[in-house]
Design a protein around this motif. Structure first.
Motif, mmCIF file in Angstrom:
data_model
loop_
_atom_site.group_PDB
_atom_site.id
_atom_site.type_symbol
_atom_site.label_atom_id
_atom_site.label_comp_id
_atom_site.label_asym_id
_atom_site.label_seq_id
_atom_site.Cartn_x
_atom_site.Cartn_y
_atom_site.Cartn_z
ATOM 1 N N MET A 206 0.858 -1.176 0.000
ATOM 2 C CA MET A 206 0.000 0.000 0.000
ATOM 3 C C MET A 206 0.899 1.233 0.000
ATOM 4 N N ASN A 207 0.477 2.253 -0.689
ATOM 5 C CA ASN A 207 1.304 3.449 -0.841
ATOM 6 C C ASN A 207 1.387 4.224 0.478
ATOM 7 N N PRO A 208 2.589 4.459 1.020
ATOM 8 C CA PRO A 208 2.694 5.184 2.289
ATOM 9 C C PRO A 208 2.802 6.698 2.143
ATOM 10 N N SER A 209 3.016 7.189 0.918
ATOM 11 C CA SER A 209 3.218 8.626 0.736
ATOM 12 C C SER A 209 2.860 9.015 -0.694
ATOM 13 N N THR A 210 2.152 10.119 -0.848
ATOM 14 C CA THR A 210 1.656 10.516 -2.167
ATOM 15 C C THR A 210 2.775 10.783 -3.172
ATOM 16 N N CYS A 211 3.839 11.466 -2.746
ATOM 17 C CA CYS A 211 4.828 11.969 -3.701
ATOM 18 C C CYS A 211 5.655 10.880 -4.371
ATOM 19 N N TYR A 212 5.720 9.681 -3.792
ATOM 20 C CA TYR A 212 6.549 8.629 -4.386
ATOM 21 C C TYR A 212 6.143 8.316 -5.829
ATOM 22 N N HIS A 213 4.842 8.316 -6.099
ATOM 23 C CA HIS A 213 4.384 8.028 -7.455
ATOM 24 C C HIS A 213 4.807 9.116 -8.439
ATOM 25 N N CYS A 214 4.922 10.347 -7.962
ATOM 26 C CA CYS A 214 5.370 11.431 -8.837
ATOM 27 C C CYS A 214 6.773 11.146 -9.344
ATOM 28 N N TYR A 215 7.670 10.768 -8.429
ATOM 29 C CA TYR A 215 9.056 10.491 -8.818
ATOM 30 C C TYR A 215 9.136 9.254 -9.703
ATOM 31 N N GLU A 216 8.311 8.250 -9.393
ATOM 32 C CA GLU A 216 8.273 7.054 -10.227
ATOM 33 C C GLU A 216 7.851 7.410 -11.654
ATOM 34 N N GLY A 217 6.892 8.324 -11.764
ATOM 35 C CA GLY A 217 6.397 8.726 -13.083
ATOM 36 C C GLY A 217 7.398 9.529 -13.888
ATOM 37 N N LEU A 218 8.394 10.107 -13.212
ATOM 38 C CA LEU A 218 9.409 10.912 -13.904
ATOM 39 C C LEU A 218 10.712 10.153 -14.115
ATOM 40 N N GLN A 219 10.724 8.873 -13.778
ATOM 41 C CA GLN A 219 11.967 8.104 -13.857
ATOM 42 C C GLN A 219 12.570 8.155 -15.260
ATOM 43 N N ASP A 220 13.896 8.428 -15.291
ATOM 44 C CA ASP A 220 14.701 8.464 -16.526
ATOM 45 C C ASP A 220 14.300 9.588 -17.469
ATOM 46 N N GLU A 221 13.569 10.584 -16.960
ATOM 47 C CA GLU A 221 13.194 11.721 -17.801
ATOM 48 C C GLU A 221 14.141 12.892 -17.569
ATOM 49 N N THR A 222 14.247 13.749 -18.582
ATOM 50 C CA THR A 222 14.992 15.008 -18.477
ATOM 51 C C THR A 222 13.983 16.139 -18.560
ATOM 52 N N LEU A 223 13.922 16.942 -17.510
ATOM 53 C CA LEU A 223 12.939 18.022 -17.446
ATOM 54 C C LEU A 223 13.491 19.285 -18.087
ATOM 55 N N GLU A 224 12.598 20.084 -18.627
ATOM 56 C CA GLU A 224 12.990 21.338 -19.262
ATOM 57 C C GLU A 224 12.733 22.504 -18.322
ATOM 58 N N GLY A 225 13.349 23.636 -18.642
ATOM 59 C CA GLY A 225 13.150 24.842 -17.855
ATOM 60 C C GLY A 225 13.744 24.730 -16.471
ATOM 61 N N GLU A 226 13.082 25.353 -15.490
ATOM 62 C CA GLU A 226 13.577 25.355 -14.112
ATOM 63 C C GLU A 226 13.074 24.179 -13.300
ATOM 64 N N GLY A 227 11.932 23.611 -13.737
ATOM 65 C CA GLY A 227 11.365 22.490 -12.994
ATOM 66 C C GLY A 227 9.858 22.451 -13.148
ATOM 67 N N ILE A 228 9.222 21.541 -12.435
ATOM 68 C CA ILE A 228 7.771 21.379 -12.523
ATOM 69 C C ILE A 228 7.162 21.368 -11.123
ATOM 70 N N VAL A 229 5.868 21.722 -11.084
ATOM 71 C CA VAL A 229 5.073 21.639 -9.854
ATOM 72 C C VAL A 229 3.885 20.729 -10.129
ATOM 73 N N VAL A 230 3.726 19.712 -9.293
ATOM 74 C CA VAL A 230 2.653 18.734 -9.448
ATOM 75 C C VAL A 230 1.849 18.678 -8.158
ATOM 76 N N THR A 231 0.542 18.538 -8.267
ATOM 77 C CA THR A 231 -0.268 18.277 -7.078
ATOM 78 C C THR A 231 -1.099 17.022 -7.295
ATOM 79 N N ALA A 232 -1.314 16.290 -6.225
ATOM 80 C CA ALA A 232 -2.098 15.054 -6.278
ATOM 81 C C ALA A 232 -2.593 14.745 -4.878
ATOM 82 N N ILE A 233 -3.677 13.993 -4.820
ATOM 83 C CA ILE A 233 -4.157 13.472 -3.547
ATOM 84 C C ILE A 233 -4.224 11.959 -3.681
#
Length: 398
Positions: A206-233
């Motif tokens: 079971m997922n213990p923390s919301t943000c872990y899925h965000c990092y999993e979803g960005l795995q091996d990606e290169t982000l553009e600009g300064e960065g991104i802001v994501v919100t989720a529940i």
């Protein structure tokens, strides 16, 4: 049986963390409390008092190493003489606004369920949407064990984890299981499950923390600009043993997060903004609250190193709301900076360098519990700004 362990070698500010951790030393513990500088433990363990005392002693030793002290570092305080001092959980149960299935596991009904939706709506509209380019995502309630391993959750908070498994894809196993339940007259907690034979080793928790899925979803990606802001529940799950009897400490809870991934300055600046937005909201809603430097309740042997590093680097702040009835406060929001820990773990790139991350968390049920613990269920007693915003949201929600 009951045993008691002296806490004299610990700072008083550490007593609560030792009490929390001691709930996990033996599955036969029935109650834990602190009195007269001692930790008292009631239990029916076949291992006896000596084993309990030895295990708690190891925890005390772990917490007492080094000059740590857990000194309070209050960054913000908003003191309010709130009107309600009753036992809000007892009142909610009496009014059937919540149903306690077992400690830490609740069913939420009106008006509590509406308050939860309003708090989440407010955190999105009043805070998350103030960040330029904010994106909203939706995450599952389960997470792959390999992903959780990359976050170091297994080594930092092993006691919290809910593992998931299933019956093997084997007709004989499935039919035998079903037949044994039928013969026993139904499921009961004492029914024997041979995990190795009937169930495979778990691949998910079971997922213990919301943000872990965000990092999993960005795995091996290169982000553009300064960065991104994501919100989720997401629905999060943490097993906390006898600590689920503490006010607001749930087995299953809703966590709204605002997550920053990007260059160091981008993450640090947005983190500072989020602190100011939280302080503004606490004042606007007139909740009795404080924000302080904090640390996660690391359970493992390197507790002192991890916790001290968090505090010294001010990597975690908590907004705590007072619960008048129990004369304590609970953490309802946290503001975290992870440096490049997750950028390294998931190979998230900003150009040639790994990204840094931070997040702001809002415990939805905790905010609702804490607010009602201060103001009660009589809406006429609620702060004017909060009441007006809640009623305006209700009109839109209908």
């Amino acid at each position: 049986m009951e045993c008691k362990i002296s806490l004299e070698q610990l700072a008083e500010s550490q007593h609560g963390q030792v009490k929390y951790a001691s709930a996990f030393v033996d599955e036969h513990i029935e109650d834990i409390y602190i009195a007269d500088g001692h930790l008292h433990i009631k239990h029916n363990s076949p291992n006896g008092n000596e084993a309990i005392i030895e295990r708690v002693g190891r925890l005390v030793e772990r917490f007492s190493k080094g000059d740590f002290g857990f000194k309070e570092n209050i960054l913000f305080e908003h003191k309010v003489d709130t009107p309600y001092e009753g036992d809000i959980i007892a009142e909610l149960v009496e009014r059937k606004a919540i149903k306690i299935l077992e400690p830490g596991l609740f069913i939420f009904r009106e008006p509590f369920s509406s308050l939860m939706r309003f708090f989440d709506y407010s955190f999105v509209t009043k805070i998350a949407k103030r960040f330029e380019g904010m994106q909203e995502e939706h995450y599952p309630a389960v997470i792959h064990a390999e992903t959780l391993n990359k976050t170091n959750h297994f080594t930092s908070f092993p006691e919290h984890i809910h593992f998931l498994t299933h019956l093997r894809e084997d007709l004989d196993v499935i039919e035998s299981f079903s037949q044994s339940i039928r013969e026993a007259g139904g499921w009961n907690k004492d029914h024997t499950l041979e995990l190795d034979r009937n169930m495979p080793k778990p691949s998910f928790t079971m997922n213990p923390s919301t943000c872990y899925h965000c990092y999993e979803g960005l795995q091996d990606e290169t982000l553009e600009g300064e960065g991104i802001v994501v919100t989720a529940i997401a629905k999060c799950h943490r097993f906390e043993s006898k600590n689920h009897s503490d006010f607001g400490r749930l087995l299953d809870f809703s966590m709204r997060e605002i997550i920053f991934v990007g260059k160091p300055d981008f993450v640090k600046e947005n983190r500072l903004k989020s602190i100011e937005y939280l302080k503004e909201l606490a004042v606007e809603w007139n909740v009795d609250s404080m924000m302080e430097i904090a640390n996660d309740p690391f359970f493992t042997n390197d507790f002192q190193v991890k916790a001290s590093f968090q505090r010294n680097q001010e990597m975690k702040y908590e907004l705590r709301l007072t619960i008048p009835h129990v004369k304590k406060s609970i953490a309802c929001s946290s503001v975290n900076f992870h440096s490049n820990t997750f950028g390294n773990a998931f190979n998230i790139k900003m150009g040639k360098r790994n990204a840094v991350t931070g997040c702001v968390g809002f415990g939805i049920e905790r905010w609702a519990f804490a607010f009602l613990a201060q103001y009660g269920l009589d809406e006429q007693q609620w702060p004017k700004a909060f009441r007006e915003q809640y009623h305006a949201w209700q009109e839109k929600a209908l």
